[in-house]
Write a protein that holds these residues in place. Structure first.
Motif, short mmCIF file in Angstrom:
data_model
loop_
_atom_site.label_atom_id
_atom_site.label_comp_id
_atom_site.label_asym_id
_atom_site.label_seq_id
_atom_site.Cartn_x
_atom_site.Cartn_y
_atom_site.Cartn_z
N UNK A 213 1.43 21.56 45.62
CA UNK A 213 1.23 20.13 45.41
C UNK A 213 2.03 19.70 44.18
N UNK A 214 2.97 18.78 44.32
CA UNK A 214 3.86 18.41 43.21
C UNK A 214 3.11 17.74 42.06
N UNK A 215 3.52 18.08 40.85
CA UNK A 215 2.86 17.54 39.66
C UNK A 215 3.09 16.04 39.54
N UNK A 216 4.14 15.52 40.16
CA UNK A 216 4.40 14.09 40.09
C UNK A 216 3.26 13.26 40.66
N UNK A 217 2.46 13.84 41.55
CA UNK A 217 1.32 13.12 42.11
C UNK A 217 0.17 12.99 41.11
N UNK A 218 0.19 13.81 40.06
CA UNK A 218 -0.88 13.75 39.06
C UNK A 218 -0.66 12.64 38.05
N UNK A 219 0.59 12.37 37.70
CA UNK A 219 0.89 11.42 36.63
C UNK A 219 0.19 10.07 36.80
N UNK A 220 0.27 9.43 37.96
CA UNK A 220 -0.33 8.09 38.06
C UNK A 220 -1.85 8.08 38.18
N UNK A 221 -2.48 9.24 38.39
CA UNK A 221 -3.93 9.24 38.60
C UNK A 221 -4.71 9.98 37.51
N UNK A 222 -4.01 10.63 36.60
CA UNK A 222 -4.70 11.48 35.61
C UNK A 222 -5.69 10.69 34.77
N UNK A 223 -5.30 9.53 34.29
CA UNK A 223 -6.21 8.75 33.44
C UNK A 223 -7.48 8.39 34.21
N UNK A 224 -7.33 7.99 35.48
CA UNK A 224 -8.51 7.66 36.28
C UNK A 224 -9.41 8.88 36.48
N UNK A 225 -8.80 10.02 36.77
CA UNK A 225 -9.60 11.24 36.99
C UNK A 225 -10.39 11.60 35.74
N UNK A 226 -9.79 11.41 34.58
CA UNK A 226 -10.48 11.72 33.33
C UNK A 226 -11.59 10.72 33.03
N UNK A 227 -11.36 9.46 33.38
CA UNK A 227 -12.33 8.41 33.06
C UNK A 227 -13.47 8.33 34.07
N UNK A 228 -13.15 8.52 35.36
CA UNK A 228 -14.13 8.27 36.41
C UNK A 228 -14.44 9.49 37.29
N UNK A 229 -13.66 10.56 37.17
CA UNK A 229 -13.85 11.71 38.04
C UNK A 229 -13.25 11.51 39.41
N UNK A 230 -12.56 10.40 39.61
CA UNK A 230 -11.93 10.04 40.88
C UNK A 230 -10.92 8.94 40.60
#
Length: 330
Positions: A213-230
């Motif tokens: 799974x390419x790391x580029x897919x993490x960049x735009x969602x990382x802040x949301x995952x840290x703040x909301x778990x999703x």
């Protein structure tokens, strides 16, 4: 996995002299994960109750990036570093769209963070390292690393309502791919290992490849995952279908217990023709069509063929996360 299965030949292991970064230090960012899932968890039947794999430390505070199926519904997670330090972890997030999972260490890991690579995908032919956690009894940063290369960038449709529009494929295949870190020529993290697949080359030979799974897919969602778990948006509709691309089309292999498709009467062996007024020639087309209908809860008419006759089955989609046990904060 047996020790014999884990025997990566010396000639396939990365040579520190070939890299401009400190290979030994970089590999200490890769940790092992062990998780335990309750027997009554939704995924226990398909994925088991005890799961093992790897993850990569991506922040100095002990944030670990892995593949989500290792930690989904886990009630206990243990992280072990290359130096042998063992720390309890908490399942912070699991993103169904990408497959990424995040674990927060609940103690000091004392392992360096690996920098995240760029959002752009590496080109085919780039020399990389797929690194899993080292096996017990081996030197830190030792037998868990495999020198490999990116051989393709292609879409990948998974039977479990999963689609990557552009996934990375690497070869040779790593024998312990789950959660392994794909390391680029500059020592940055390019992706997380998810699967091993077989691919037939032009001569008909079957080759094993790893899907990353390419790391580029993490960049735009990382802040949301840290703040909301999703990701902070309405969840995609989910039917609870497990399908396969076959010569005759998309065929249902099984349905999730108590899921929307099972409740509506869809059965294993049904051939899915399409949704509402659109056809579904393959898995990728089926999932794209489903997700274009709106958010979870939307009703769709599944056109199917069973025993030679056509039928239309109304299905009210669900939110996949609602069927899973939520992680407990320790």
């Amino acid at each position: 996995m047996s020790d014999e299965d884990w025997n990566i030949p010396e000639d396939l292991r990365p040579d520190p002299a070939d890299y401009s970064f400190d290979l030994a230090r970089t590999l200490t960012s890769v940790v092992s994960l062990k998780s335990r899932v309750p027997a009554d968890a939704f995924s226990a039947r398909t994925l088991g109750t005890e799961r093992e794999g790897s993850g990569v430390v991506i922040r100095e505070d002990g944030l670990v990036l892995t593949i989500g199926y290792l930690i989904g519904e886990a009630d206990s997670i243990w992280i072990k570093t290359a130096a042998g330090r063992v720390v309890q972890g908490h399942a912070l997030a699991y993103d169904f769209e990408t497959g990424f999972g995040l674990v927060q260490a609940l103690g000091r890991l004392e392992a360096p963070a690996m920098p995240l690579g760029p959002a752009t995908l590496p080109e085919a032919g780039v020399q990389t390292i797929l690194a899993a956690a080292p096996q017990p009894g081996r030197a830190a940063g030792g037998g868990g690393a495999l020198a490999c290369s990116v051989v393709a960038k292609e879409p990948f449709a998974g039977y479990w309502e999963y689609l990557l529009e552009e996934a990375l494929f690497t070869a040779p295949a790593h024998p312990s791919w789950g959660g392994a870190g794909l390391i680029g020529p500059d020592g940055s993290l390019l992706g997380i290992g998810s699967l091993v697949l077989q691919h037939a080359d032009q001569k008909g030979r079957k080759l094993d490849l790893n899907l990353v799974v390419p790391i580029g897919l993490l960049h735009p969602i990382l802040d949301d995952l840290l703040a909301y778990g999703r990701v902070n948006k309405p969840p995609r509709p989910w039917l609870g279908l497990y399908c396969a691309d076959q010569e005759e089309g998309v065929v249902v292999a099984s349905v999730a217990a108590r899921g929307p498709a099972e409740k509506a009467g869809i059965r294993p062996g049904d051939r899915i023709l399409g949704l509402d007024d659109s056809e579904a020639p393959d898995l990728a087309g089926l999932w794209r069509s489903l997700w274009s209908r709106g958010a979870a809860g939307v009703a769709v008419n599944v056109a199917a063929e069973r025993d030679g006759r056509r039928l239309v089955v109304p299905v009210v989609s669900g939110d996949r996360s609602k069927f899973l046990k939520a992680p407990r904060l320790h």
